[in-house]
Design an enzyme around this catalytic site. Structure first.
Site, PDB file in Angstrom:
ATOM      1  N   ASP A  58     -44.523  24.647  27.639  1.00 58.90           N
ATOM      2  CA  ASP A  58     -44.743  26.092  27.501  1.00 58.90           C
ATOM      3  C   ASP A  58     -43.666  26.896  28.223  1.00 58.90           C
ATOM      4  O   ASP A  58     -42.728  26.324  28.793  1.00 58.90           O
ATOM      5  CB  ASP A  58     -46.164  26.413  28.002  1.00 58.90           C
ATOM      6  CG  ASP A  58     -46.825  27.542  27.236  1.00 58.90           C
ATOM      7  OD1 ASP A  58     -46.116  28.392  26.665  1.00 58.90           O
ATOM      8  OD2 ASP A  58     -48.076  27.577  27.225  1.00 58.90           O
ATOM      9  N   ASP A  92     -49.102  33.499  20.519  1.00 58.26           N
ATOM     10  CA  ASP A  92     -50.331  32.720  20.276  1.00 58.26           C
ATOM     11  C   ASP A  92     -51.125  33.252  19.085  1.00 58.26           C
ATOM     12  O   ASP A  92     -51.319  34.457  18.924  1.00 58.26           O
ATOM     13  CB  ASP A  92     -51.233  32.773  21.511  1.00 58.26           C
ATOM     14  CG  ASP A  92     -50.649  31.980  22.667  1.00 58.26           C
ATOM     15  OD1 ASP A  92     -49.529  31.460  22.529  1.00 58.26           O
ATOM     16  OD2 ASP A  92     -51.326  31.888  23.713  1.00 58.26           O
TER      17      ASP A  92
HETATM   18  C1  GLA Z   1     -49.574  29.781  26.117  1.00 50.89           C
HETATM   19  C2  GLA Z   1     -49.357  28.972  24.860  1.00 50.89           C
HETATM   20  C3  GLA Z   1     -50.692  28.616  24.245  1.00 50.89           C
HETATM   21  C4  GLA Z   1     -51.517  27.840  25.245  1.00 50.89           C
HETATM   22  C5  GLA Z   1     -51.658  28.639  26.518  1.00 50.89           C
HETATM   23  C6  GLA Z   1     -52.317  27.839  27.630  1.00 50.89           C
HETATM   24  O1  GLA Z   1     -50.144  31.010  25.813  1.00 50.89           O
HETATM   25  O2  GLA Z   1     -48.568  29.669  23.952  1.00 50.89           O
HETATM   26  O3  GLA Z   1     -50.515  27.882  23.072  1.00 50.89           O
HETATM   27  O4  GLA Z   1     -50.910  26.615  25.486  1.00 50.89           O
HETATM   28  O5  GLA Z   1     -50.384  29.073  27.006  1.00 50.89           O
HETATM   29  O6  GLA Z   1     -52.369  28.518  28.816  1.00 50.89           O
END
Ligand code: GLA
Length: 662
Positions: free
Chosen positions: A169, A226
């Site tokens: 990430d 997301d």
């Molecule tokens: C970010 C990522 C998500 C998820 C969250 C977890 O937002 O883009 O896909 O993995 O972190 O905290």
């Protein structure tokens, strides 16, 4: 066009040996490109985040439960392999790491640790994925330690646990350059010697955009922020991701984020659109719902083998947008390995609409018939080229479109070509082992040798890439003659492939089909030639002079007849010729009678098949007795022996009858 290449030349060439390389080297590599041999098709599996986020229900019993469902419910057989842990699997800071600096799994959630999960997965033919961030901490506010500055140690820890996939990430990245951060972890993973799919989760945020460098670094990269479990979010991800097809290919995929199918925020129709769009875009299929609570409808979507086959098609080309009316009606098409096309007719609006495209628009025009399989309803239909559906609000109709007839693939790399050409593999999406790149000059050629079982028409589909901005026209010749000029317009990128089609006549036996560049760019990068033939049922001819003749004689005093002559019947009603015919297949068909009528008037006859009157047939004047014409009628023949009798009904009798063909 060899002047146009950039750094990825070594990538595809190394694919086949990459797995071996990992094992043999077992140490840091000075790699400038990721080639770990993994993710030749988009990864399929599960990730808990969309259903649990950081809640306590994300724990060992969930993960093992999902693995059991993968096995028991046929998801493993459907292709789902990776069971991936997202954020919150570890102990939060400040106690994230032990005295040696190793990450510690949360003992409440995962009392047996992570290796236990990996072993459980491996024993069932599955794989285990894990998560961390290319930052000092992961994204969750509880503050789990990230991988920045710990790349080698964390990669080694993951490998020691038997982890097969890392999602890396972007949170808390301290402003360090993303290429540097993600490349450091790439090299740390490679250095472990364990094959680990590497998922870059940078969200497409920084410049240069991750898709421009991602293929050298990871196996997939997030192209968006997301996803959420609602239509607006989902379709937004699709819209952002669908404009990036040139960056995707085997081993390196655009990732519009994990699936929401089954999480309850969208209708089944919307979830089918979601799954269809991910499939046509060659997106990773990571299930994001808690399968322990999933409905039969959710399983039905996730296990649709026809849709999965589109996603997992081994050619690895992400679908492209064929048309978009700007009002929410979007057509996508994806070329599949066998030459079929997947077509998505997607309705982003709240009103039912007819959405249409054509075989020509998706690059397989020229055939007379196509089969369309609706991959959701499973209904098949035939079409002469139009591809259309009434598509409900937020629905997507997904077809697999195939050409009628028999298609044979001829790879350009197996053809002959101008000396100085190279067989290249630096642009992904090619069929076979590569494509032919000719010298940039007029006269460059690629010549295919095509063997035809019988003479007749064939449809040619040339698959090519042209990343220049100019057309790369070529002359098409068959057996040295009949030159036709074909355009090979720009495809938008060297890794984007399109087709040019032509219909030609082939001789029985060996034929040469040559494209010769007429412009200074040479021939476009040429991937393959598909030759489609529709075998015609051979025509059976029956001479009148060999038939049963009542009140008539065989003559040969006029020219132009077939066989040894023709039948001249007496000039009255009643004379007939009766043919005995044995069709190669029973059923309805066209029957043709060749005749001459040198009088000015029309002669008529009753046609009877096996004794039953079919129709009274007209034989208009042919002007003179040396000129022959055909009269046709439709009749159904039985298997085996049949009789076809043509009995004059006018006082002039029958015309001169030459032969009957079925
Ligand atoms: C970010 C990522 C998500 C998820 C969250 C977890 O937002 O883009 O896909 O993995 O972190 O905290």
């Amino acid at each position: 066009m060899r002047t146009k290449k950039i750094a990825r030349a070594l990538v595809a060439a190394a694919v086949t040996v990459a797995a071996t390389v990992l094992v043999v080297i077992g140490g840091p590599q000075p790699a400038t490109a990721l080639e770990n041999g993994l993710a030749r098709t988009p990864p399929m599996g599960f990730n808990n985040w969309n259903s649990t986020a950081c809640r306590a229900e994300f724990n060992e019993s969930m993960v093992l439960g999902i693995m059991d469902i993968f096995v028991n419910q046929g998801l493993r057989e459907a292709g789902y392999t990776y069971v991936n842990l997202d954020d919150c699997w570890a102990v939060p800071a400040p106690n994230s790491r032990d005295a040696n600096g190793n990450l510690i799994p949360d003992p409440t959630r995962f009392p047996h640790g992570i290796k236990y999960l990996a072993d459980y997965a491996h024993a069932r033919g599955l794989k285990l994925g894990i998560y961390t961030s290319a930052g000092t901490k992961t994204c969750n506010t509880l503050g789990f330690s990230g991988g920045l500055g710990h790349e080698q140690q964390d990669a080694a820890t993951f490998a020691s646990w038997g982890v097969d996939y890392l999602k890396y990430d972007n949170c808390n990245n301290q402003g360090v350059d993303p290429v540097q951060r993600y490349t450091t972890m790439r090299d740390a993973l490679l250095a472990t010697g364990r094959p680990i799919v590497y998922s870059i989760c940078e969200w497409g945020r920084s410049d240069p955009k991750v898709w421009t460098w991602g293929a050298d670094v990871g196996n997939l990269w997030r192209t968006t922020g997301d996803i959420s479990d609602n239509w607006t979010s989902m379709i937004g991800k699709a819209q952002a991701n669908r404009v990036l097809p040139q960056y995707a290919g085997p081993g390196h995929w655009n990732d519009p984020d994990m699936l929401e199918v089954g999480n309850g925020g969208m209708t089944a129709t919307e979830y089918r659109s979601h799954f269809s769009l991910w499939a046509i875009m060659a997106a990773p299929l990571l299930i994001g719902s808690d399968l322990r609570k999933a409905t039969a409808e959710t399983f039905g979507i996730l296990k649709n083998a026809d849709v999965i086959a589109v996603d997992q098609d081994p050619l690895g080309r992400q679908g492209t947008v064929v048309s978009n009316d700007g009002a929410g009606h979007v057509v996508y098409a994806r070329t599949l390995a066998n030459g079929d096309r997947a077509v998505a007719l997607s309705n982003e609006t709240t009103t039912t609409a007819t959405i249409a495209t054509s075989a020509a628009a998706i690059g397989i025009g020229g055939s007379s018939s196509y089969t369309l399989k609706d991959l959701w309803s499973k209904a098949t239909s035939t079409s002469s080229g139009s591809i259309s559906a009434s598509v409900g609000a937020h629905a997507t109709t997904l077809y697999r479109v195939s050409r009628a007839g028999t298609t044979t693939r001829f790879e350009a790399e197996n053809a002959s070509y101008t000396s100085g050409s190279t067989v290249d593999a630096n642009w992904s999406g090619y069929s076979g082992t590569g494509f032919v790149n000719t010298p940039n000059s007029a006269g460059s050629y690629v010549e295919f040798t095509v063997t035809a079982a019988q003479a007749g028409q064939a449809r040619l589909t040339f698959d090519y890439g042209n990343g220049s901005t100019a057309d790369r026209p070529s002359t098409l010749t068959v057996n040295g003659g009949g030159s036709t000029s074909l355009a090979f317009p720009a495809t938008g990128a060297w890794s984007l492939w399109k087709t040019q089609v032509a219909t030609v006549s082939l001789a029985a036996g060996t034929n040469t089909i040559r494209l010769t560049a007429t412009g200074s760019g040479g021939v476009a990068n040429l991937d393959y030639l598909d030759v489609t033939v529709t075998p015609t049922t051979p025509v059976q001819n029956y001479e009148a002079e060999d038939a049963t003749i009542v009140q008539g004689v065989v003559e040969s005093n006029h020219t132009g007849y077939f066989g040894t002559g023709f039948v001249n019947g007496d000039n009255l009603a009643g004379p007939y010729v009766e043919w005995a015919v044995t069709p190669s297949a029973a059923g309805p068909g066209t029957i043709t009678i060749r005749y001459a009528n040198g009088t000015a008037g029309t002669r008529t006859a009753d046609v009877r098949v096996n004794g039953a009157l079919v129709q009274n047939l007209s034989f208009p004047s042919t002007g003179n007795w040396d000129t022959w014409a055909t009269a046709t009628f439709t009749a159904s023949l039985v298997g085996g022996a049949n009789t076809v009798r043509v009995t004059a009904t006018g006082t002039d009798g029958n015309p001169n009858l030459d032969r009957l063909s079925i």
